[in-house]
Design a protein around this motif. Sequence first.
Motif, short mmCIF file in Angstrom:
data_model
loop_
_atom_site.label_atom_id
_atom_site.label_comp_id
_atom_site.label_asym_id
_atom_site.label_seq_id
_atom_site.Cartn_x
_atom_site.Cartn_y
_atom_site.Cartn_z
N LYS A 269 39.44 -51.64 4.91
CA LYS A 269 38.36 -51.97 3.49
C LYS A 269 38.61 -50.55 2.68
CE LYS A 269 34.05 -52.07 4.46
NZ LYS A 269 32.75 -52.54 4.65
N MET A 270 38.41 -49.49 3.54
CA MET A 270 38.23 -47.98 2.68
C MET A 270 39.80 -47.72 2.09
SD MET A 270 35.11 -47.23 2.92
CE MET A 270 34.98 -45.50 2.50
N GLU A 271 40.79 -47.92 2.80
CA GLU A 271 41.92 -47.95 2.26
C GLU A 271 42.38 -48.80 1.13
OE1 GLU A 271 46.75 -49.08 3.78
OE2 GLU A 271 45.12 -48.37 5.34
N VAL A 272 41.95 -50.23 1.08
CA VAL A 272 42.09 -50.93 -0.01
C VAL A 272 41.29 -50.58 -1.41
CG1 VAL A 272 41.78 -53.33 -0.80
CG2 VAL A 272 42.80 -53.01 1.73
N ALA A 273 40.15 -50.30 -0.96
CA ALA A 273 39.27 -49.77 -2.22
C ALA A 273 39.88 -48.72 -2.90
CB ALA A 273 37.99 -49.48 -1.66
N ASN A 274 40.20 -47.59 -2.05
CA ASN A 274 41.05 -46.39 -2.55
C ASN A 274 42.32 -46.83 -3.40
OD1 ASN A 274 41.33 -43.73 -2.64
ND2 ASN A 274 43.23 -43.53 -1.39
N GLU A 275 42.91 -47.49 -2.81
CA GLU A 275 44.37 -48.00 -3.59
C GLU A 275 43.94 -48.76 -4.92
OE1 GLU A 275 46.78 -50.29 -1.07
OE2 GLU A 275 46.73 -48.67 0.35
N LEU A 276 42.85 -49.54 -4.98
CA LEU A 276 42.54 -50.21 -6.08
C LEU A 276 41.54 -49.18 -7.07
CD1 LEU A 276 41.35 -53.44 -4.46
CD2 LEU A 276 43.31 -53.25 -5.76
N GLY A 277 41.26 -48.14 -6.69
CA GLY A 277 40.49 -47.04 -7.54
C GLY A 277 38.84 -47.48 -7.39
N ILE A 278 38.53 -48.10 -6.60
CA ILE A 278 37.14 -48.41 -6.41
C ILE A 278 36.37 -47.41 -5.49
CG2 ILE A 278 35.66 -50.24 -5.75
CD1 ILE A 278 37.71 -52.32 -6.20
N ASN A 279 35.44 -46.94 -5.96
CA ASN A 279 34.64 -45.66 -5.31
C ASN A 279 33.87 -46.41 -4.11
OD1 ASN A 279 33.81 -43.29 -4.62
ND2 ASN A 279 32.27 -43.51 -6.31
N LEU A 280 34.59 -46.65 -3.25
CA LEU A 280 33.55 -47.36 -2.04
C LEU A 280 33.45 -46.16 -1.05
CD1 LEU A 280 32.74 -50.21 -0.56
CD2 LEU A 280 34.82 -49.98 0.47
N LYS A 281 32.07 -46.17 -0.48
CA LYS A 281 31.74 -44.95 0.18
C LYS A 281 31.23 -45.38 1.46
CE LYS A 281 27.81 -44.53 -2.83
NZ LYS A 281 28.26 -45.23 -3.60
N GLU A 282 30.81 -44.80 2.72
CA GLU A 282 30.17 -45.11 3.67
C GLU A 282 28.79 -45.38 3.41
OE1 GLU A 282 31.51 -45.53 6.85
OE2 GLU A 282 33.56 -45.19 6.06
N GLY A 283 28.46 -46.57 3.79
CA GLY A 283 26.78 -46.65 3.79
C GLY A 283 26.56 -47.73 2.73
N TYR A 284 25.39 -47.34 1.88
CA TYR A 284 25.19 -48.25 0.83
C TYR A 284 26.04 -48.19 -0.29
CZ TYR A 284 22.15 -50.36 -2.91
OH TYR A 284 21.58 -50.97 -3.92
N ASN A 285 26.56 -49.56 -0.95
CA ASN A 285 27.30 -49.40 -2.29
C ASN A 285 26.70 -50.47 -3.40
OD1 ASN A 285 29.91 -47.89 -1.73
ND2 ASN A 285 29.47 -48.83 0.46
N GLY A 286 25.49 -50.46 -3.31
CA GLY A 286 24.82 -51.25 -4.38
C GLY A 286 25.20 -50.96 -5.61
N ASP A 287 25.63 -49.67 -5.97
CA ASP A 287 26.06 -49.63 -7.45
C ASP A 287 27.40 -50.29 -7.69
OD1 ASP A 287 27.23 -48.02 -5.56
OD2 ASP A 287 28.06 -46.42 -6.91
N LEU A 288 28.13 -50.82 -6.85
CA LEU A 288 29.33 -51.63 -7.10
C LEU A 288 28.99 -53.04 -7.83
CD1 LEU A 288 31.66 -50.67 -4.08
CD2 LEU A 288 31.31 -49.72 -6.43
#
Length: 71
Positions: A26-45
């Motif tokens: 999940k983190m790898e895919v998000a990084n490749e897509l340019g989506i700022n996914l972080k550990e924990g809460y991601n309610g801002d996405l």
Amino acid sequence: MTSNSSGRKGNITVVPEAKEALNNMKMEVANELGINLKEGYNGDLTARENGHVGGEMVRRMIMDYQKKHSN
């Protein structure tokens, strides 16, 4: 959502050993897509961003399965 044995609602990990691998993917895919996914809460996405990550994960898992079973 489904209930687990403790009565809490939430995701049930069917194969606990796979949880870390899926989180890494999940983190790898998000990084490749340019989506700022972080550990924990991601309610801002947005739902679209989250869906894009999940959809790409499923696409890759299907491709991997097809490669392994195409013989």
